[in-house]
Design an enzyme around this catalytic site. Sequence first.
Site, PDB file in Angstrom:
ATOM      1  CD  GLN A 169      -3.157  -0.489   0.143  1.00  0.00           C
ATOM      2  OE1 GLN A 169      -3.008   0.516  -0.546  1.00  0.00           O
ATOM      3  NE2 GLN A 169      -4.234  -1.235   0.080  1.00  0.00           N
ATOM      4  CE1 TYR A 208      -7.859 -11.413  -6.597  1.00  0.00           C
ATOM      5  CE2 TYR A 208      -9.409 -11.584  -4.759  1.00  0.00           C
ATOM      6  CZ  TYR A 208      -9.127 -11.737  -6.098  1.00  0.00           C
ATOM      7  OH  TYR A 208     -10.093 -12.204  -6.940  1.00  0.00           O
ATOM      8  CB  CYS A 215      -7.872   0.737  -4.834  1.00  0.00           C
ATOM      9  SG  CYS A 215      -7.497  -0.436  -6.128  1.00  0.00           S
TER      10      CYS A 215
HETATM   11  N1  SAH Z   1      -3.889  -7.225   0.458  1.00  0.00           N
HETATM   12  C1  SAH Z   1      -2.640  -6.709  -0.004  1.00  0.00           C
HETATM   13  C2  SAH Z   1      -2.544  -6.581  -1.504  1.00  0.00           C
HETATM   14  C3  SAH Z   1      -3.715  -5.976  -2.233  1.00  0.00           C
HETATM   15  S1  SAH Z   1      -3.412  -5.531  -3.909  1.00  0.00           S
HETATM   16  C4  SAH Z   1      -2.271  -5.442   0.708  1.00  0.00           C
HETATM   17  O1  SAH Z   1      -3.098  -4.828   1.366  1.00  0.00           O
HETATM   18  O2  SAH Z   1      -1.130  -5.019   0.600  1.00  0.00           O
HETATM   19  C5  SAH Z   1      -4.037  -6.872  -4.796  1.00  0.00           C
HETATM   20  C6  SAH Z   1      -3.114  -8.068  -4.828  1.00  0.00           C
HETATM   21  O3  SAH Z   1      -3.764  -9.085  -5.616  1.00  0.00           O
HETATM   22  C7  SAH Z   1      -1.752  -7.859  -5.455  1.00  0.00           C
HETATM   23  O4  SAH Z   1      -0.777  -8.323  -4.570  1.00  0.00           O
HETATM   24  C8  SAH Z   1      -1.781  -8.717  -6.725  1.00  0.00           C
HETATM   25  O5  SAH Z   1      -0.520  -9.279  -7.046  1.00  0.00           O
HETATM   26  C9  SAH Z   1      -2.778  -9.796  -6.342  1.00  0.00           C
HETATM   27  N2  SAH Z   1      -3.469 -10.474  -7.442  1.00  0.00           N
HETATM   28  C10 SAH Z   1      -3.832  -9.965  -8.637  1.00  0.00           C
HETATM   29  N3  SAH Z   1      -4.524 -10.879  -9.348  1.00  0.00           N
HETATM   30  C11 SAH Z   1      -4.614 -11.998  -8.570  1.00  0.00           C
HETATM   31  C12 SAH Z   1      -5.220 -13.269  -8.742  1.00  0.00           C
HETATM   32  N4  SAH Z   1      -5.879 -13.579  -9.850  1.00  0.00           N
HETATM   33  N5  SAH Z   1      -5.122 -14.161  -7.759  1.00  0.00           N
HETATM   34  C13 SAH Z   1      -4.452 -13.857  -6.594  1.00  0.00           C
HETATM   35  N6  SAH Z   1      -3.872 -12.673  -6.372  1.00  0.00           N
HETATM   36  C14 SAH Z   1      -3.937 -11.742  -7.352  1.00  0.00           C
END
Ligand code: SAH
Length: 452
Positions: A282, A311, A407
Amino acid sequence: MLLQKNEIYETEITGMTAEGNGVCRIDGFAVFVPMTAIGDKLKIKIVKVLKNYAFGILHELLTPGAGRVDPDCPVFRQCGGCTFRHVDYSTELRYKSGFVQDTFDRIGKLHPVFEPILGSPETFHYRNKAQYPVAMQNGKLVCGFYAKHSHRIIPYTACSLHPEIFREILEYLLPVLQKAYVSAYDEQAHTGELRHIYLRKGYHSGEIMLCFVTRVSIRKKLNFLPALKEKFPEVISICESVNPAKTNVIMGKNVTVLAGQNFITDTMCGNQIRISPQSFYQVNTAQAEKLYAIAKQYADFQGNELLLDLYCGAGTIGLSMADSVKKLIGVEIIPQAVENARENAQRSQITNAEFYCGDAGMITQKLAEQSLHPDVVILDPPRKGCDNITIQSVVNMQPDKIIMVSCNPATCARDSAIFAKNNYITKKVKAVDLFPNTAHCECVLLLSRQKD
Ligand code: SAH
């Protein structure tokens, strides 16, 4: 009356879109005008007329709307980064709160409780990451920001959303790179070397990562790295990512270390967080910590829950809750981020966490087939939102609560509406502004399974 291009009209701004365009109506026809404020009485010039709406630009401000201020950034009008430099922060928050509610109303047809928007403690210098595109302009190597809806580079190193030290590093780097005959990437011709300068700074730790994103490797030209490290001892990681593709994606597939290590460490919600260049982190750490705290409050853990964090990136959200649950399972598609998440758990002595690398949909489907029954699921997808397999698998696992973090309120409202059809009702929505001065806004939601 049909609106005419290049004609001037006198009007008033009465609304604001999620993209940050003021809206006015001329004979019932909606006209979008960037860089205006609600309540502005103004003259606008029509620049584009489409079937159902038009675009205009501010021609003359007659009476300013509430909250108007003079933009304090010299490149605000050209740069595509900020949207709300011409209004004060409380006005910006009012707009954001309004368009988050509108979005849930319009797209989701949902009527949850909207909790008051949470403003960011810092509205400047809050970003911990920047990726500056590089160009050669008038014989000088420059870097800066893309103009709105364009890849034209507006040279600027002093962005006030970024840490002050980023400017110092850039001002040191650009001349020495030019002296070392490093050429700028030319997107049109697909020639040249340096595409982006990528900087990241740990908010609490102050540790800095510098990554050169290049078309072809420039590592042999970078004989100034020891001098740079001496001048900026906070720079503990210098990397290169070669990206030979014709693409808008910034990073290449791999990252190699040129000096120091391939990660920086920060703390988040008290946990040690290692971040690789490829890992999501973030950008507004202080406000993200508050966001995670609200998510935790929404989950209202009793202590014996199984928590599924989809994610999960470097594991930050789930790890901030690990002490309140029995077990945490995180899922993330980027291998380096999963590696970070595992190290982060270990370094913070968290022993009840497990992380899987792969697509959220595929892994959730498998977990559902294995009869995994999480009590709480966190969904924090990228801007495009969740796919149907992920939503369906989460529904199949029948958690009591789903916490969505997003977001992009539009895809979040769309996904919550699908959950609503599957017995998960959006109870609460809280907008959390992680991105002051821009049109972006984060939100966090509580969805509850309706007991039949
Ligand atoms: N929860 C975390 C990251 C959120 S951003 C935080 O707060 O820091 C969204 C995340 O989803 C990213 O790390 C991205 O790499 C991941 N992502 C994107 N597509 C995805 C998918 N199909 N399956 C699993 N993760 C995914």
